[in-house]
Design a protein around this motif. Structure first.
Motif, short mmCIF file in Angstrom:
data_model
loop_
_atom_site.label_atom_id
_atom_site.label_comp_id
_atom_site.label_asym_id
_atom_site.label_seq_id
_atom_site.Cartn_x
_atom_site.Cartn_y
_atom_site.Cartn_z
N PRO A 46 -3.69 -16.30 13.49
CA PRO A 46 -4.46 -17.25 12.67
C PRO A 46 -5.90 -16.79 12.48
N GLY A 47 -6.48 -17.17 11.35
CA GLY A 47 -7.90 -16.92 11.12
C GLY A 47 -8.26 -15.53 10.68
N ILE A 48 -7.28 -14.71 10.35
CA ILE A 48 -7.54 -13.35 9.87
C ILE A 48 -7.66 -13.37 8.34
N ASP A 49 -8.65 -12.67 7.83
CA ASP A 49 -8.89 -12.71 6.39
C ASP A 49 -8.02 -11.77 5.59
N ALA A 50 -7.62 -10.64 6.18
CA ALA A 50 -6.77 -9.70 5.46
C ALA A 50 -6.10 -8.75 6.45
N VAL A 51 -4.93 -8.25 6.07
CA VAL A 51 -4.18 -7.27 6.87
C VAL A 51 -3.85 -6.09 5.98
N TYR A 52 -4.13 -4.88 6.47
CA TYR A 52 -3.84 -3.65 5.72
C TYR A 52 -3.10 -2.66 6.61
N LEU A 54 -2.74 1.27 7.15
CA LEU A 54 -3.48 2.49 6.86
C LEU A 54 -2.57 3.69 7.12
N THR A 55 -2.41 4.55 6.14
CA THR A 55 -1.54 5.71 6.32
C THR A 55 -1.95 6.83 5.39
N ASP A 56 -1.48 8.03 5.71
CA ASP A 56 -1.68 9.17 4.82
C ASP A 56 -0.33 9.67 4.30
N ASP A 57 0.74 8.89 4.53
CA ASP A 57 2.10 9.33 4.20
C ASP A 57 2.71 8.43 3.13
N ASP A 58 3.20 9.04 2.07
CA ASP A 58 3.76 8.27 0.95
C ASP A 58 5.02 7.52 1.34
N ARG A 59 5.79 8.03 2.31
CA ARG A 59 7.00 7.33 2.75
C ARG A 59 6.64 6.01 3.43
N ILE A 60 5.60 6.05 4.24
CA ILE A 60 5.15 4.82 4.90
C ILE A 60 4.52 3.88 3.88
N ALA A 62 5.24 3.59 0.69
CA ALA A 62 6.29 2.97 -0.12
C ALA A 62 7.02 1.89 0.66
N ALA A 63 7.31 2.17 1.94
CA ALA A 63 7.99 1.17 2.76
C ALA A 63 7.13 -0.07 2.94
N ALA A 64 5.85 0.12 3.20
CA ALA A 64 4.95 -1.01 3.44
C ALA A 64 4.78 -1.86 2.19
N GLU A 65 4.57 -1.20 1.06
CA GLU A 65 4.45 -1.95 -0.19
C GLU A 65 5.75 -2.67 -0.51
N VAL A 71 -1.89 -1.70 1.31
CA VAL A 71 -1.98 -0.36 1.91
C VAL A 71 -3.27 0.32 1.46
N LEU A 72 -3.95 0.95 2.41
CA LEU A 72 -5.08 1.82 2.12
C LEU A 72 -4.69 3.23 2.54
N MET A 73 -4.84 4.18 1.63
CA MET A 73 -4.50 5.57 1.95
C MET A 73 -5.70 6.25 2.60
N THR A 74 -5.46 6.86 3.73
CA THR A 74 -6.49 7.58 4.47
C THR A 74 -6.14 9.06 4.50
N SER A 75 -7.08 9.87 4.96
CA SER A 75 -6.88 11.31 4.90
C SER A 75 -5.98 11.81 6.02
#
Length: 263
Positions: A46-52, A54-60, A62-65, A71-75
């Motif tokens: 409770p009380g969290i404003d957003a959940v993301y 974070l990955t650099d892998d397209d398979r992850i 695609a699964a998360a979306e 999803v935020l893509m990191t290096s």
């Protein structure tokens, strides 16, 4: 936006490649990936404003979306989840007050663990970084000792000062357990962190130290650079907490999901 939860996830795990996409069967018989169950655990806080995620892998990605996560893509240069969080916070449209790193291999993290961690950061405005610790019960401690005897890393332990700040974290069982009949207090480090954004900025500018390299524990970089890490004692309330570190942990986690009635 005041508090965000990041779930760092990488495909190329040294101990368990492809781990975020491993399927876990819940109480209803439904199979969900590890990353989905970790995301659902984060969304239950409770009380969290957003959940993301974070990955650099397209398979992850695609699964998360696919199950509705942001999803935020990191290096691929990010060496651990904290570095990935530093990259993620820089992509947010608004800088939060607190960033929570909920490990992508910890789907059994109860919502109150995260709530207690955030409450500590809110009550202690000078705290730059905090992490939960859980006093081991007999079953968890026995699993720790068994894993080490059989050459596996089963979890991380924390050793603290009287004021609750960390002295050290290790993949060994600390302090030494001579007998399971009369063991010392052993604190299980829970794979979750809360940071101020400025702590993430500082962390990203430091090199890996020898202790971090030896243990493979990202939080040791704070200690090696003289930054205190607050350990927040949390209560299990009957829930067995376990992370998915090795293939043998799948059955352990599925057992808890069924026991707790988690679909």
């Amino acid at each position: 936006m005041k508090t965000v939860v990041f779930i760092p996830a990488r495909y190329a795990s040294t101990r368990y490649p492809g781990k975020p996409l491993v399927e876990l069967t819940g109480a209803s018989g439904e199979k969900k990936s590890l990353i989905q169950r970790s995301w659902e655990a984060a969304c239950a806080v409770p009380g969290i404003d957003a959940v993301y995620v974070l990955t650099d892998d397209d398979r992850i990605r695609a699964a998360a979306e696919g199950f509705g996560a942001k999803v935020l893509m990191t290096s691929s240069q990010a060496r651990n989840g904290t570095e990935r969080c530093a990259e993620g916070v820089a992509q947010l449209p608004e800088t939060p007050e607190v960033v929570v790193n909920l490990q992508g291999d910890a789907p059994l993290t109860p919502a109150w663990f995260v709530s207690d961690l955030v409450a500590h950061m809110q009550a202690n405005p000078d705290a730059q970084m905090a992490t939960p610790v859980l006093l081991t019960d007999a079953e968890t401690l026995a699993n720790f000792v068994t894993d080490r005897k059989e050459g596996r890393v089963g979890g991380t332990t924390a050793v603290m000062r009287a004021d609750g700040t960390a002295i050290y974290f290790s993949k060994e069982v600390l302090p030494y357990v001579g007998s399971l009949e009369s063991p010392p207090q052993v604190w299980h480090h829970v794979g979750c962190y809360a940071y101020r954004p400025e702590a993430l900025t500082a962390y990203a500018g430091w090199d890996e130290g020898p202790l971090e390299k030896a243990e493979g524990l990202e939080q040791l970089r704070f200690l090696e650079n003289g930054w205190p890490v607050a350990c927040v004692a949390v209560e299990g309330k009957g829930r067995v907490f376990w992370e998915l570190n090795n293939p043998v942990d799948v059955a352990r986690i599925e057992g808890v999901l069924k026991k707790e009635g988690i679909a």
